[in-house]
Design a protein around this motif. Structure first.
Motif, PDB file in Angstrom:
ATOM      1  N   TRP A 387       0.985  -1.146   0.179  1.00  0.00           N
ATOM      2  CA  TRP A 387       0.083  -0.079   0.184  1.00  0.00           C
ATOM      3  C   TRP A 387       0.842   1.375  -0.178  1.00  0.00           C
ATOM      4  O   TRP A 387       0.613   2.066  -0.943  1.00  0.00           O
ATOM      5  CB  TRP A 387      -1.070  -0.096   1.583  1.00  0.00           C
ATOM      6  CG  TRP A 387      -1.918   1.211   1.357  1.00  0.00           C
ATOM      7  CD1 TRP A 387      -3.135   1.298   0.590  1.00  0.00           C
ATOM      8  CD2 TRP A 387      -1.529   2.429   1.893  1.00  0.00           C
ATOM      9  NE1 TRP A 387      -3.534   2.373   0.950  1.00  0.00           N
ATOM     10  CE2 TRP A 387      -2.756   3.190   1.642  1.00  0.00           C
ATOM     11  CE3 TRP A 387      -0.528   3.011   2.474  1.00  0.00           C
ATOM     12  CZ2 TRP A 387      -2.681   4.731   2.061  1.00  0.00           C
ATOM     13  CZ3 TRP A 387      -0.760   4.469   2.989  1.00  0.00           C
ATOM     14  CH2 TRP A 387      -2.031   4.913   2.649  1.00  0.00           C
ATOM     15  N   ASN A 391       1.072   4.477  -2.274  1.00  0.00           N
ATOM     16  CA  ASN A 391       0.491   5.710  -1.862  1.00  0.00           C
ATOM     17  C   ASN A 391       1.300   6.381  -0.794  1.00  0.00           C
ATOM     18  O   ASN A 391       0.894   7.415  -0.343  1.00  0.00           O
ATOM     19  CB  ASN A 391      -0.710   5.391  -0.946  1.00  0.00           C
ATOM     20  CG  ASN A 391      -2.074   4.672  -1.879  1.00  0.00           C
ATOM     21  OD1 ASN A 391      -2.702   5.346  -2.499  1.00  0.00           O
ATOM     22  ND2 ASN A 391      -1.801   3.439  -1.899  1.00  0.00           N
ATOM     23  N   ASP A 426     -16.007   4.711   4.249  1.00  0.00           N
ATOM     24  CA  ASP A 426     -15.771   5.476   3.152  1.00  0.00           C
ATOM     25  C   ASP A 426     -16.170   6.930   3.502  1.00  0.00           C
ATOM     26  O   ASP A 426     -15.934   7.913   2.841  1.00  0.00           O
ATOM     27  CB  ASP A 426     -16.548   5.055   1.882  1.00  0.00           C
ATOM     28  CG  ASP A 426     -18.054   5.270   1.930  1.00  0.00           C
ATOM     29  OD1 ASP A 426     -18.539   4.390   2.787  1.00  0.00           O
ATOM     30  OD2 ASP A 426     -18.570   6.228   1.508  1.00  0.00           O
ATOM     31  N   TRP A 445     -13.733   1.917   0.394  1.00  0.00           N
ATOM     32  CA  TRP A 445     -14.073   2.189  -0.932  1.00  0.00           C
ATOM     33  C   TRP A 445     -15.698   2.294  -0.904  1.00  0.00           C
ATOM     34  O   TRP A 445     -16.447   1.575  -0.148  1.00  0.00           O
ATOM     35  CB  TRP A 445     -13.897   0.899  -1.861  1.00  0.00           C
ATOM     36  CG  TRP A 445     -14.334   1.114  -3.292  1.00  0.00           C
ATOM     37  CD1 TRP A 445     -15.623   0.636  -3.846  1.00  0.00           C
ATOM     38  CD2 TRP A 445     -13.314   1.433  -4.458  1.00  0.00           C
ATOM     39  NE1 TRP A 445     -15.440   1.092  -4.927  1.00  0.00           N
ATOM     40  CE2 TRP A 445     -14.020   1.290  -5.699  1.00  0.00           C
ATOM     41  CE3 TRP A 445     -12.213   2.070  -4.391  1.00  0.00           C
ATOM     42  CZ2 TRP A 445     -13.464   1.691  -6.673  1.00  0.00           C
ATOM     43  CZ3 TRP A 445     -11.532   2.243  -5.656  1.00  0.00           C
ATOM     44  CH2 TRP A 445     -12.298   2.337  -6.610  1.00  0.00           C
ATOM     45  N   LEU A 472      -6.278   9.791  -8.545  1.00  0.00           N
ATOM     46  CA  LEU A 472      -6.187   8.645  -7.618  1.00  0.00           C
ATOM     47  C   LEU A 472      -5.095   7.802  -7.844  1.00  0.00           C
ATOM     48  O   LEU A 472      -4.885   7.080  -8.731  1.00  0.00           O
ATOM     49  CB  LEU A 472      -7.660   7.598  -7.830  1.00  0.00           C
ATOM     50  CG  LEU A 472      -7.686   6.429  -6.996  1.00  0.00           C
ATOM     51  CD1 LEU A 472      -7.756   6.627  -5.427  1.00  0.00           C
ATOM     52  CD2 LEU A 472      -8.737   5.555  -7.659  1.00  0.00           C
ATOM     53  N   TYR A 475      -3.944   4.696 -10.161  1.00  0.00           N
ATOM     54  CA  TYR A 475      -4.955   4.531 -11.334  1.00  0.00           C
ATOM     55  C   TYR A 475      -4.463   5.512 -12.064  1.00  0.00           C
ATOM     56  O   TYR A 475      -4.139   6.604 -12.013  1.00  0.00           O
ATOM     57  CB  TYR A 475      -6.303   4.782 -10.607  1.00  0.00           C
ATOM     58  CG  TYR A 475      -7.375   4.842 -11.671  1.00  0.00           C
ATOM     59  CD1 TYR A 475      -7.723   3.765 -12.304  1.00  0.00           C
ATOM     60  CD2 TYR A 475      -8.032   6.028 -12.120  1.00  0.00           C
ATOM     61  CE1 TYR A 475      -8.771   3.426 -13.064  1.00  0.00           C
ATOM     62  CE2 TYR A 475      -9.133   5.781 -12.938  1.00  0.00           C
ATOM     63  CZ  TYR A 475      -9.576   4.591 -13.296  1.00  0.00           C
ATOM     64  OH  TYR A 475     -10.583   4.431 -14.518  1.00  0.00           O
ATOM     65  N   MET A 492     -15.803   7.438  -8.573  1.00  0.00           N
ATOM     66  CA  MET A 492     -14.784   6.258  -8.464  1.00  0.00           C
ATOM     67  C   MET A 492     -14.385   5.546  -9.788  1.00  0.00           C
ATOM     68  O   MET A 492     -15.647   5.441 -10.293  1.00  0.00           O
ATOM     69  CB  MET A 492     -14.987   5.292  -7.309  1.00  0.00           C
ATOM     70  CG  MET A 492     -15.014   6.001  -5.998  1.00  0.00           C
ATOM     71  SD  MET A 492     -13.440   7.102  -5.365  1.00  0.00           S
ATOM     72  CE  MET A 492     -12.544   5.515  -4.800  1.00  0.00           C
ATOM     73  N   LYS A 496     -12.631  -1.705  -8.430  1.00  0.00           N
ATOM     74  CA  LYS A 496     -12.224  -1.473  -7.094  1.00  0.00           C
ATOM     75  C   LYS A 496     -10.608  -1.521  -7.577  1.00  0.00           C
ATOM     76  O   LYS A 496     -10.071  -2.069  -8.020  1.00  0.00           O
ATOM     77  CB  LYS A 496     -12.424  -2.330  -6.115  1.00  0.00           C
ATOM     78  CG  LYS A 496     -11.976  -1.815  -4.867  1.00  0.00           C
ATOM     79  CD  LYS A 496     -12.580  -2.824  -3.748  1.00  0.00           C
ATOM     80  CE  LYS A 496     -11.815  -2.532  -2.502  1.00  0.00           C
ATOM     81  NZ  LYS A 496     -12.413  -3.456  -1.176  1.00  0.00           N
ATOM     82  N   ILE A 497      -9.874  -0.343  -6.994  1.00  0.00           N
ATOM     83  CA  ILE A 497      -8.426  -0.199  -7.332  1.00  0.00           C
ATOM     84  C   ILE A 497      -7.816  -0.404  -5.807  1.00  0.00           C
ATOM     85  O   ILE A 497      -7.998   0.358  -4.828  1.00  0.00           O
ATOM     86  CB  ILE A 497      -8.193   1.051  -7.772  1.00  0.00           C
ATOM     87  CG1 ILE A 497      -8.806   1.693  -9.007  1.00  0.00           C
ATOM     88  CG2 ILE A 497      -6.526   1.043  -7.992  1.00  0.00           C
ATOM     89  CD1 ILE A 497      -8.397   0.577 -10.265  1.00  0.00           C
ATOM     90  N   GLY A 498      -7.158  -1.524  -5.646  1.00  0.00           N
ATOM     91  CA  GLY A 498      -6.520  -1.899  -4.346  1.00  0.00           C
ATOM     92  C   GLY A 498      -7.459  -2.236  -3.393  1.00  0.00           C
ATOM     93  O   GLY A 498      -8.708  -2.406  -3.512  1.00  0.00           O
ATOM     94  N   TYR A 502      -7.854   4.877  -0.025  1.00  0.00           N
ATOM     95  CA  TYR A 502      -7.543   5.282  -1.469  1.00  0.00           C
ATOM     96  C   TYR A 502      -7.375   6.600  -1.189  1.00  0.00           C
ATOM     97  O   TYR A 502      -7.908   7.538  -0.631  1.00  0.00           O
ATOM     98  CB  TYR A 502      -8.762   5.126  -2.143  1.00  0.00           C
ATOM     99  CG  TYR A 502      -9.304   3.587  -1.981  1.00  0.00           C
ATOM    100  CD1 TYR A 502      -8.732   2.607  -2.830  1.00  0.00           C
ATOM    101  CD2 TYR A 502     -10.223   3.345  -1.036  1.00  0.00           C
ATOM    102  CE1 TYR A 502      -9.143   1.378  -2.689  1.00  0.00           C
ATOM    103  CE2 TYR A 502     -10.344   1.927  -0.866  1.00  0.00           C
ATOM    104  CZ  TYR A 502      -9.896   1.019  -1.622  1.00  0.00           C
ATOM    105  OH  TYR A 502     -10.017  -0.498  -1.650  1.00  0.00           O
TER     106      TYR A 502
END
Length: 511
Positions: A387, A391, A426, A445, A472, A475, A492, A496-498, A502
């Motif tokens: 992660w 990020n 979220d 998410w 993002l 992405y 979004m 789903k990304i990851g 986020y």
């Protein structure tokens, strides 16, 4: 002659500069020490509770203490021995025949590999790491000339601190030493003639021989949360001097970039606490290094070191850098036979929340007695590292924004309070900033496909610049958004990304 005069002037001026920079063992002088930038940039570190208490692998790292709480001990509840005591006697025998000292030969660390550990820490994204140099049990994890009760002379018969310091620094991480020795004062019932702890032959491990009434029980109460910072008797001169001497030996041998302390330092005379900080800061200054020391509650005076919380966090952004230490296991700091590990998601959310409030996370892991790091622990660390690889720019090197975030989750403050805090949704958004770039991190998410951030609505009091783009992290396609009068609404991706938090990189128009 002129050359000699010039040289003397140079020496005098150099001495003046040094004397001006010298930290005296005085709180006001020590307050001049600045928290280094590397610490404020690092955000995430790893350490480990690992020692002879890892051998029984029963319940938690307090085994060394609670195994001695028989029915006659003042800490026995309702006159009944602790479950640790009952387990110990059933498994290993009575305390006069098998005491804590007898676990040391069983602590062989035969599968310990400092290079593998350091590789894992690096892959986990840690920027600083190290072992518990000495826990409350009195066993030193370094090659000590002060005591024979150390990892070089007994048990592993290896310099654990030395091997780890070299491997960790080789990978560009800072090296830390954590220190709990003050807890040794009263950790064992050295007054109890039915146990080996009362034998002066083992005082080098179990600590000074004391009287049964020398302590206020229980050893840990909630009084400290009420502002009471004196509920233990101050230890004698000999204990104070050795407490300090061992710290100086760690500094002289391993030059740690951080010295972290557990609480209960109120058993140590204030004189020795100030002398430690003075010695440590001056040693670093002479070497041109920037170091950090930490404290809990009121153990050092505010402004002289970095405040550390245990299994807890701040409910709001602070105007000073702080640290929290938490364990990967919900109930134990050391390896146990029935662990209850936190999820990677929980740890990542915790990290993001802490960073948004000007904090830093020191995560404890739980190696086995043989030196292996349990597979579930490795898996979680690698997920955290994965992660952070995507990020990390929203974490490393950032600073808190004008507010830490928004959302439904309410953080309960206080010592050992983390189990009271709910998981995030979220709706929980956390902010960080690096220069002109703002990051908004959603901690889950959204099911409806949109993240809504009310703080960033039009005409908000926090961001007076027009948002020109949003990315993002992880992405590589455009992100659609609308900044309306009620919120900033981010669409979004369809897929789903990851798997975890986020991070949105928000770019604003330059004026």
């Amino acid at each position: 002659m002129r050359l000699i005069i010039f040289y003397l002037i140079y020496l005098l001026s150099s001495f003046h500069v040094y004397s001006q920079e010298r930290y005296l063992p005085d709180w006001e002088s020590l307050k001049r020490h600045q928290t280094p930038k590397w610490f404020m940039d690092a955000k995430f570190g790893i350490y480990c509770h690992w020692g002879p208490y890892s051998v029984p692998a029963f319940e938690n790292e307090w085994y060394a203490h609670w195994m001695y709480v028989n029915a006659d001990n003042p800490e026995a509840k309702n006159g009944k021995p602790s479950k640790f005591y009952e387990h110990h006697v059933k498994t290993y025998g009575t305390l006069d025949t098998f005491g804590y000292k007898d676990f040391i030969p069983m602590f062989k660390a035969e599968k310990f590999d400092a290079e593998q550990w350091a590789d894992l820490f690096e892959k986990a994204g840690a920027k600083f790491a190290g072992p518990v140099s000495e826990h409350a049990d009195g066993f030193a994890m370094w090659d000590s000339s002060i005591t024979k009760w150390d990892a070089m002379d007994m048990g592993p018969k290896r310099d654990i601190m030395g091997e780890l310091s070299e491997a960790i620094r080789k990978r560009g991480m800072k090296f830390i030493a954590t220190y709990h020795r003050q807890w040794l004062y009263g950790w064992y019932p050295t007054w109890d003639k039915t146990t080996d702890a009362s034998n002066s032959k083992y005082a080098g491990l179990y600590g000074p021989l004391l009287k049964k009434g020398d302590f206020q029980y229980p050893l840990f109460t909630d009084e400290i949360d009420k502002g009471i910072d004196r509920y233990y008797p101050v230890a004698g001169k000999k204990f104070n001097e050795e407490w300090l001497a061992r710290l100086k030996e760690i500094i002289d041998k391993y030059s740690p970039d951080m010295v972290w302390f557990d609480n209960k330092m109120d058993v140590i005379d204030t004189k020795y606490r100030k002398e430690f900080l003075s010695y440590y800061y001056n040693d670093a200054a002479k070497q041109g290094r920037e170091v950090v020391s930490t404290y809990k509650f009121y153990d050092f005076e505010k402004g002289t070191a970095v405040l550390d919380l245990e299994r807890s966090r701040m409910s709001d952004k602070m105007d000073f850098p702080w640290l929290t230490d938490d364990s990967i296991d919900w109930k134990s700091w050391s390896h146990v036979a029935n662990p209850d590990y936190k999820s990677a998601n929980r740890i990542i959310d915790f990290l993001v929340d802490v960073v948004s409030k000007n904090g830093c996370l020191l995560l404890n892991i739980t190696p086995k007695a043989n030196g292996e790091i349990p597979i579930p622990v490795q898996e979680r660390l690698l997920k955290i590292g994965g992660w952070l690889k995507v990020n990390g720019e929203a974490i490393y090197g950032t600073r808190p924004w004008k507010i830490y975030g928004e959302g439904d989750a309410t953080v309960t403050e206080g010592h050992l309070s983390e189990h009271n805090n709910p998981d995030n949704t979220d709706k929980d958004i956390r902010f960080t900033v690096n220069g002109t770039v703002l990051y908004a991190i959603a901690l889950a998410w959204p099911e409806d496909g949109f993240i809504e951030i009310s703080t960033l609505k039009k005409s908000n009091p926090y961001l007076d610049k027009e948002i020109t783009s949003i990315e993002l992290l992880g992405y590589n396609k455009n992100i659609n958004f609308v900044q309306g009068s009620d919120n900033l609404r981010i669409e979004m991706p369809a897929k789903k990304i990851g798997d975890y938090a986020y991070a949105f990189k928000i770019i604003t128009k330059a004026y």
